[in-house]
Each structure stands twice: as structure tokens, then as C-alpha cells.
Design a protein around this motif. Structure first.
Motif, PDB file in Angstrom:
ATOM      1  N   CYS A  34       0.833  -1.207   0.000  1.00 22.85           N
ATOM      2  CA  CYS A  34       0.000   0.000   0.000  1.00 22.85           C
ATOM      3  C   CYS A  34       0.859   1.245   0.000  1.00 22.85           C
ATOM      4  O   CYS A  34       1.858   1.329   0.712  1.00 22.85           O
ATOM      5  CB  CYS A  34      -0.905   0.015   1.229  1.00 22.85           C
ATOM      6  SG  CYS A  34      -1.938   1.506   1.362  1.00 22.85           S
ATOM      7  N   ILE A  35       0.471   2.221  -0.811  1.00 23.19           N
ATOM      8  CA  ILE A  35       1.008   3.569  -0.719  1.00 23.19           C
ATOM      9  C   ILE A  35      -0.061   4.386   0.006  1.00 23.19           C
ATOM     10  O   ILE A  35      -1.179   4.525  -0.498  1.00 23.19           O
ATOM     11  CB  ILE A  35       1.327   4.150  -2.101  1.00 23.19           C
ATOM     12  CG1 ILE A  35       2.442   3.339  -2.757  1.00 23.19           C
ATOM     13  CG2 ILE A  35       1.736   5.617  -1.980  1.00 23.19           C
ATOM     14  CD1 ILE A  35       2.881   3.850  -4.111  1.00 23.19           C
ATOM     15  N   PRO A  36       0.246   4.896   1.182  1.00 20.68           N
ATOM     16  CA  PRO A  36      -0.785   5.507   2.030  1.00 20.68           C
ATOM     17  C   PRO A  36      -1.433   6.762   1.470  1.00 20.68           C
ATOM     18  O   PRO A  36      -2.559   7.069   1.805  1.00 20.68           O
ATOM     19  CB  PRO A  36      -0.017   5.839   3.323  1.00 20.68           C
ATOM     20  CG  PRO A  36       1.177   4.952   3.297  1.00 20.68           C
ATOM     21  CD  PRO A  36       1.545   4.823   1.861  1.00 20.68           C
ATOM     22  N   SER A  37      -0.703   7.501   0.613  1.00 23.98           N
ATOM     23  CA  SER A  37      -1.268   8.762   0.121  1.00 23.98           C
ATOM     24  C   SER A  37      -0.832   9.007  -1.319  1.00 23.98           C
ATOM     25  O   SER A  37       0.287   9.448  -1.567  1.00 23.98           O
ATOM     26  CB  SER A  37      -0.820   9.922   1.013  1.00 23.98           C
ATOM     27  OG  SER A  37      -1.419  11.131   0.602  1.00 23.98           O
ATOM     28  N   VAL A  38      -1.716   8.698  -2.243  1.00 28.53           N
ATOM     29  CA  VAL A  38      -1.466   8.922  -3.670  1.00 28.53           C
ATOM     30  C   VAL A  38      -2.299  10.116  -4.107  1.00 28.53           C
ATOM     31  O   VAL A  38      -3.528  10.057  -4.138  1.00 28.53           O
ATOM     32  CB  VAL A  38      -1.832   7.687  -4.515  1.00 28.53           C
ATOM     33  CG1 VAL A  38      -1.577   7.954  -5.993  1.00 28.53           C
ATOM     34  CG2 VAL A  38      -1.041   6.470  -4.049  1.00 28.53           C
TER      35      VAL A  38
END
Length: 273
Positions: free
Chosen positions: A106-110
Motif C-alpha cells: 500500500c502507498i498511504p497517500s497517492v
């Protein structure tokens, strides 16, 4: 009876090796294992409601894969375009990067590049997020229907990272270097720093130990700038030629392993028959 039990066990073990990937957040259009190689949305071309609320300034994108090494790209198709063809996904949210390791990622903030919504923050922008995995099984597709606004979600409990999963610069193939690279080593418009991400909790706040910032020009085939800062990673700090070669060799072994296992499983089934 013993043969039947053994066959069932072999089939169960072989199944994960044949797996693709799932899009956990935003909510995907559905299960599409059998058709996941079909562009643009893995065989699921119809919009699925309700739309997931996606924040302009950044929302999580979470996936799970059984592939040890994959390239990943995030693209967007606005609702007023033809999102049943790959050409409709003409906006690049994040250019291709390398995911090393299987499991949750997961990339927490795209964030959404401003040019995609033309600076208009007063009205939601509806459309479809496309996630592409470039794997040893070929190009794999999943889509999620989203509504982009300033009020969109910024966290999700589904945003987790498996231990040992991290990112690296994409070099155009699955043998991409796993070593840390400088942002200006490829081009002036694209930079990607290798990171190590680990999951100490299933909460989004734990996943936020890796913070990601990026910007893109939002045009077809455009590059985005990706900068991923890891909490700690001494292993991905090595950038010598010898470690790069060793990493590529390790990647090749990981990629070949599922095929070898499946071959053995098929042989066992044939023998028992």
C-alpha cells in the motif's frame, strides 16, 4: 483414497503460484482472476456503484499480489471518456515503479495531479482508477470507480504492507535493480527512490510509516515524480554494481520458482492418473 488426498493437496499448493493480484482499496469492480490479462480493467468493463471517495490531496491505494516482483502503474480515465478501452486511461497518476516481494502492498497517500481536474476543486471528478501490474504472467489489470474531491477518504484500514515488501526504481523489466538509486539517474522528469516498507500493524496509521509524495503532468504517457521515504532500510541503501547484479539474479530465481513448482505439480498429477 491416498491418491485423491495427495492430488487435492498439490492443487491447493499450486493455486497461489498461479495467482495474480487483487485491488483492495479503492474498492475494485470485482473478482477477475480468469480475465485479469484483459485490458483495460481485467475483463470488468462496467462501472460499479457506489463510487469510492478519493481525496485530491491523497488517498491510499492498496493491493495484494502473489508475484515476488512486479512493475506497477496507476492511471485514470474520466467518466466522460471511453473507459472500456485502454486509450481512455490517458492520465498517469503515478508512473511505473518496481514492487519487490509478494503480499500486501500500500502507498498511504497517492495524490491526483492537479492537471487531471484542471484546478477545479469545487466539484467532484468521477472516473475510473486503473492499476496495472507488469508481472511474469504478463500485464494484469484491475479497476476501481472513484469520485475525486477535497472531501475524499485519506485513510483506510486496508492500507497495510507485508514484511519484506518494498519499492525500487523501474528499469523497464522484472530484473530491475533493487538497490537504492538517485532521483536524477534516469531522467529529469522521473525519479524513484528505493524504500523498505514493513507492516507492524494492520492500521493505516502504521502503513503511513512510508510517506509518498509525487506530481505528474496528467497527460497521456506522462511521467510522474515519485519520492518514497522509508522508515528505515539499510538493505536497500547498497547501490554498487555487485549488489545490483545479485539482486537481479535473486529476482530471476523468485520469478522462476512458481513455474518450477507448477511444473512439478502437473507432473505429479499426471503420474497419479
Amino acid at each position: 483414497m491416498r491418491s485423491t488426498t495427495f492430488v487435492a493437496a498439490v492443487a491447493a499448493l499450486a493455486a497461489p503460484a498461479l495467482g495474480h493480484f487483487t485491488l483492495n482499496y479503492p474498492t475494485s469492480r470485482g473478482s477477475n482472476h480468469e480475465t485479469q490479462t484483459t485490458a483495460p480493467c481485467g475483463g470488468l468493463d462496467s462501472v460499479v456503484l457506489p463510487l469510492t471517495e478519493f481525496n485530491m490531496d491523497g488517498s491510499p491505494i492498496a493491493t495484494t499480489t502473489t508475484h515476488s516482483d512486479s512493475g506497477i502503474t496507476y492511471k485514470f480515465c474520466p467518466a466522460d471518456a471511453d473507459c472500456t478501452t485502454n486509450d481512455g486511461f490517458s492520465y498517469t497518476i503515478m508512473s511505473t515503479f518496481f514492487e519487490v516481494g509478494a503480499g500486501d502492498f500500500c502507498i498511504p497517500s497517492v495524490a491526483i495531479p492537479e492537471s487531471i481536474y484542471s484546478g477545479n476543486t469545487s466539484e467532484p471528478l468521477n472516473g475510473t482508477l486503473q492499476v496495472i501490474y507488469y508481472s511474469d504472467d504478463g500485464d494484469l489489470y484491475n479497476c476501481a470507480d472513484i469520485s475525486i474531491s477535497m472531501d475524499g477518504n485519506t485513510t483506510s484500514s486496508l492500507c497495510v504492507n507485508a514484511t519484506g515488501v518494498y519499492t525500487a526504481e523501474w528499469a523497464g523489466s522484472l530484473s530491475a535493480s533493487e538497490a537504492e538509486v538517485d532521483g536524477d539517474s534516469t531522467s529529469s522528469s522521473t525519479s524513484a527512490a528505493a524504500s523498505a516498507t514493513s507492516s507492524s500493524s494492520s492500521s493505516a496509521s502504521s502503513a503511513a510509516a512510508s510517506s509518498t509524495a509525487h506530481s505528474g503532468n496528467g497527460s497521456s504517457g506522462s511521467n510522474s515524480t515519485v519520492s518514497t521515504a522509508s522508515a528505515a532500510s539499510s538493505t536497500s541503501a547498497a547501490s554498487s554494481a555487485s549488489s545490483s547484479t545479485a539482486s537481479s539474479a535473486a529476482a530471476a530465481v523468485r520469478i522462476a520458482a512458481p513455474s518450477v513448482f507448477v511444473g512439478a505439480a502437473v507432473f505429479a498429477l499426471a503420474f497419479l492418473a
